[in-house]
Design an enzyme around this catalytic site. Structure first.
Site, mmCIF file in Angstrom:
data_model
loop_
_atom_site.group_PDB
_atom_site.id
_atom_site.type_symbol
_atom_site.label_atom_id
_atom_site.label_comp_id
_atom_site.label_asym_id
_atom_site.label_seq_id
_atom_site.Cartn_x
_atom_site.Cartn_y
_atom_site.Cartn_z
ATOM 1 N N SER A 169 0.871 -1.182 0.000
ATOM 2 C CA SER A 169 0.000 0.000 0.000
ATOM 3 C C SER A 169 0.902 1.224 0.000
ATOM 4 C CB SER A 169 -0.903 0.002 1.235
ATOM 5 O OG SER A 169 -1.775 -1.093 1.213
ATOM 6 N N LYS B 173 -7.109 1.913 -2.569
ATOM 7 C CA LYS B 173 -6.670 1.442 -1.248
ATOM 8 C C LYS B 173 -6.632 2.578 -0.242
ATOM 9 C CE LYS B 173 -5.219 -1.083 2.078
ATOM 10 N NZ LYS B 173 -4.010 -1.900 2.143
ATOM 11 N N LYS C 70 0.718 5.338 8.163
ATOM 12 C CA LYS C 70 1.335 5.570 6.854
ATOM 13 C C LYS C 70 0.272 5.761 5.784
ATOM 14 C CE LYS C 70 2.162 2.097 4.544
ATOM 15 N NZ LYS C 70 1.488 1.256 3.522
#
Length: 295
Positions: free
Chosen positions: A96, A171, A239
């Site tokens: 990701s 995502k 993140k």
């Protein structure tokens, strides 16, 4: 069957690679400072010296590493994949990472003669173990067609979102929804507990109504049982939300709920919770309330 270079055998990558071995594919990986998991070695997985050597042996490369710089290092660093890339090699990044960087990586792999697919996943450790991941794909039509038989070994819901970077954009959207839903579940259970209700029964009731969700089911249970060993670590969700907030700034878009969830994750990190499961966002809310659910 293909010879697949699988780089990143962590919480998610390990079972994903295991499913590929079970399906008859060959796996070659790198050690990253420690031996590959014994269960994969027992199934025939082998080790190469570095990503370049992996690429020299493999028809397909899969990366499943934590962040954008990690993917860049594996693909383009010294001894990286691109140095050993053969013409026509399919490179599937299932990490990701940043959508814009993904578009650049795709161009660089294409210019070197390869085919690039971004295919981040959702479903956590359980989805990886059960080969039930949701996979969001950014690719050309040809790239998607080539990757699909491999992705089907690891996932159940596989959607071609669009061109390179579109999978990563999807995502990021997923991670926004997941973070805010986990926070909502935590707030609801905390409210119920502070008011004196049985949180287990509250959760059971909510699962039968409009508030029902997989997060209420899985993470609600984690919160009640206080099992915060990671399926997906807070630092990794941080993140992902950084990617969302950075993207929002470039789009001149306000995401106040996302920013608030990020601050709650940061409060967890400040108390040593970087490696807690992201359901541990509850702990930050409990500290603000001076109340622990179920107490």
């Amino acid at each position: 069957m293909s010879k697949i270079g699988f780089i990143g055998l962590g919480i998610m990558g390990r079972p994903m690679a295991g499913h590929l071995l079970d399906a008859g594919h060959q796996i070659v990986s790198v050690e990253h400072g420690k031996p590959i998991p014994q269960e994969l070695a027992d199934k025939g997985a082998t080790v190469a010296a570095n990503p370049k050597a992996v690429a020299e042996q493999a028809e397909v490369i899969i990366t499943m590493v934590p962040d954008t710089p990690d993917v860049e290092l594996v693909l383009f660093g010294e001894g990286g994949v691109i140095e050993g890339l053969k013409p026509g090699t399919l490179v599937i990044d299932m990490s990701s990472i940043a959508p814009i960087a993904t578009q650049d990586f795709a161009k660089r792999i294409h210019d070197a003669g390869g085919e690039y697919v971004d295919a981040p996943v959702s479903g956590g450790e359980g989805g990886a173990i059960n080969a039930a991941l949701t996979i969001m794909v950014g690719a050309t039509a040809e790239g998607f067609e080539r990757a699909l038989p491999i992705l089907e070994v690891m996932g159940k819901t596989i959607t071609h979102i669009g061109d390179h970077g579109a999978g990563q954009t999807c995502k990021v959207a997923n991670q926004i929804v997941v973070a805010l839903t986990i926070e909502a579940v935590a707030e609801g259970l905390l409210f119920a507990s502070k008011a004196g209700a049985d949180v287990a029964k509250v959760r059971e009731s909510l699962l039968g109504g409009l508030a029902q969700s997989k997060i209420l089911d899985v993470h609600g249970e984690r919160m009640i049982k206080r099992t915060f060993d990671p399926g997906f670590k807070i630092k990794l969700h941080q993140k992902d939300l950084n990617l969302a907030l950075e993207g929002a700034r470039s789009l001149k878009l306000s995401l106040p709920g996302t920013a608030n969830a990020q601050q709650l994750f940061q409060a967890c990190a400040a108390h040593g919770g970087d490696d807690w499961d992201h359901a541990g966002i509850l702990r930050a809310l409990e500290q603000l309330a001076d109340h622990e659910i179920g107490s």
